[in-house]
Scaffold this motif. Sequence first.
Motif, PDB file in Angstrom:
ATOM      1  N   CYS A  53      60.007  44.914  45.526  1.00  0.00           N
ATOM      2  CA  CYS A  53      61.311  44.238  45.388  1.00  0.00           C
ATOM      3  C   CYS A  53      61.920  44.491  44.013  1.00  0.00           C
ATOM      4  CB  CYS A  53      61.166  42.741  45.649  1.00  0.00           C
ATOM      5  SG  CYS A  53      60.051  41.905  44.490  1.00  0.00           S
ATOM      6  N   THR A  54      61.689  45.669  43.450  1.00  0.00           N
ATOM      7  CA  THR A  54      62.216  45.947  42.109  1.00  0.00           C
ATOM      8  C   THR A  54      63.353  46.962  42.177  1.00  0.00           C
ATOM      9  OG1 THR A  54      60.432  47.541  41.769  1.00  0.00           O
ATOM     10  CG2 THR A  54      60.108  45.337  40.872  1.00  0.00           C
ATOM     11  N   GLY A  59      58.746  39.272  54.759  1.00  0.00           N
ATOM     12  CA  GLY A  59      59.885  40.154  54.574  1.00  0.00           C
ATOM     13  C   GLY A  59      60.987  39.932  55.601  1.00  0.00           C
ATOM     14  N   GLY A  75      59.465  39.002  48.163  1.00  0.00           N
ATOM     15  CA  GLY A  75      59.359  39.121  46.716  1.00  0.00           C
ATOM     16  C   GLY A  75      60.579  38.570  46.006  1.00  0.00           C
ATOM     17  N   TYR A  76      61.766  38.893  46.525  1.00  0.00           N
ATOM     18  CA  TYR A  76      62.993  38.350  45.936  1.00  0.00           C
ATOM     19  C   TYR A  76      63.011  36.819  46.031  1.00  0.00           C
ATOM     20  CZ  TYR A  76      65.013  43.080  45.848  1.00  0.00           C
ATOM     21  OH  TYR A  76      65.260  44.412  45.596  1.00  0.00           O
ATOM     22  N   VAL A 102      70.850  38.783  49.166  1.00  0.00           N
ATOM     23  CA  VAL A 102      70.056  39.444  48.128  1.00  0.00           C
ATOM     24  C   VAL A 102      70.948  40.235  47.179  1.00  0.00           C
ATOM     25  CG1 VAL A 102      68.266  41.184  47.708  1.00  0.00           C
ATOM     26  CG2 VAL A 102      67.975  39.524  49.546  1.00  0.00           C
ATOM     27  N   ASN A 123      54.109  47.623  43.174  1.00  0.00           N
ATOM     28  CA  ASN A 123      54.845  48.613  43.964  1.00  0.00           C
ATOM     29  C   ASN A 123      53.916  49.703  44.479  1.00  0.00           C
ATOM     30  OD1 ASN A 123      57.424  47.503  43.706  1.00  0.00           O
ATOM     31  ND2 ASN A 123      57.763  48.520  41.745  1.00  0.00           N
ATOM     32  N   HIS A 178      56.464  51.411  51.174  1.00  0.00           N
ATOM     33  CA  HIS A 178      56.942  50.030  51.256  1.00  0.00           C
ATOM     34  C   HIS A 178      56.112  49.235  52.269  1.00  0.00           C
ATOM     35  CE1 HIS A 178      59.861  46.926  50.440  1.00  0.00           C
ATOM     36  NE2 HIS A 178      60.101  46.764  51.731  1.00  0.00           N
ATOM     37  N   SER A 223      58.954  42.541  49.637  1.00  0.00           N
ATOM     38  CA  SER A 223      60.335  42.885  49.993  1.00  0.00           C
ATOM     39  C   SER A 223      61.216  41.645  49.858  1.00  0.00           C
ATOM     40  CB  SER A 223      60.347  43.478  51.414  1.00  0.00           C
ATOM     41  OG  SER A 223      61.563  44.139  51.671  1.00  0.00           O
ATOM     42  N   LEU A 224      61.874  41.203  50.930  1.00  0.00           N
ATOM     43  CA  LEU A 224      62.651  39.964  50.848  1.00  0.00           C
ATOM     44  C   LEU A 224      61.794  38.841  50.294  1.00  0.00           C
ATOM     45  CD1 LEU A 224      65.056  38.060  51.478  1.00  0.00           C
ATOM     46  CD2 LEU A 224      64.088  37.828  53.790  1.00  0.00           C
ATOM     47  N   PHE A 226      61.755  50.982  47.006  1.00  0.00           N
ATOM     48  CA  PHE A 226      62.242  49.814  46.272  1.00  0.00           C
ATOM     49  C   PHE A 226      61.691  49.752  44.849  1.00  0.00           C
ATOM     50  CE2 PHE A 226      63.666  48.400  50.371  1.00  0.00           C
ATOM     51  CZ  PHE A 226      64.714  47.535  50.095  1.00  0.00           C
ATOM     52  N   ALA A 273      55.098  39.759  43.045  1.00  0.00           N
ATOM     53  CA  ALA A 273      56.320  40.217  43.725  1.00  0.00           C
ATOM     54  C   ALA A 273      56.159  41.686  44.082  1.00  0.00           C
ATOM     55  CB  ALA A 273      57.535  40.007  42.824  1.00  0.00           C
TER      56      ALA A 273
END
Length: 251
Positions: A103-104, A15, A81-82, A166, A186, A216, A78-79, A192, A100
Amino acid sequence: MESKESGLPLVFVHGTRLSGTMWRPVIRAVGERHPTAAPDLPGHGDRRGEPFSIPGAVAAVTEAIDALGGRAVLVGLSLGGYVAIATAAAHPDRVLGTVAMGCTTLPRGAFGAVYRGAAWLAARNPQRADRLSAFAFRRALPPPQARAMVSGGLSCEITPSIIKAVSEMDPTALLFAYPGPVWLVNGERDHFRRHERLFLRACRDGRLVIRPGCGHLTSLTDTADLTRHIRDAATVVAARSHSSSIPEGVR
């Protein structure tokens, strides 16, 4: 559910302001069944001081995949996942599946403004922000997980460029571009989660997993449960890979 197939590579993506060390407890729990890698993204860990960009992050993850044989399941929080989603869209032939986590959400509008403001403050005094982040990790996580989060160093100075990168992504379009299996994982209390149904609809082969009671960061608290989700995903990918390798006439 444990896969009988061994050796399916896993690449873990960290992340914001962290490093690959954050995944050490999970990698230990996964054990030797799967080859693993947890690369540092540009601007983080051993690559602190480098500029961050999504293409640069994708390149770092792709290098890790190639070092494990050229194909892997990605796991990002988080990051991370993106970045995992962006890597899957860019290299679907290399990404066997994507887990992921957290990160939604589309970091735009008022939600994005809050994070841009926090990132700007962190970058103004990164040493203080690093100390506050370390304190927050120690408060939120058990000692082994908290130590893993900080042992590779923190890089709060990089956060403005991450938020900008992002916010310029279109993660739903990236999910639609990837034909492989996606697990959107999640915590029940994760902020998120906001657009998780939108993200799920964008997946061509997706499923949504909600982990009760988790936030998170605290999604990392129960290492055994998190590892189970990752192994379950690997089991599905391994079974599909085995099935697709059998000629149709012999199935």
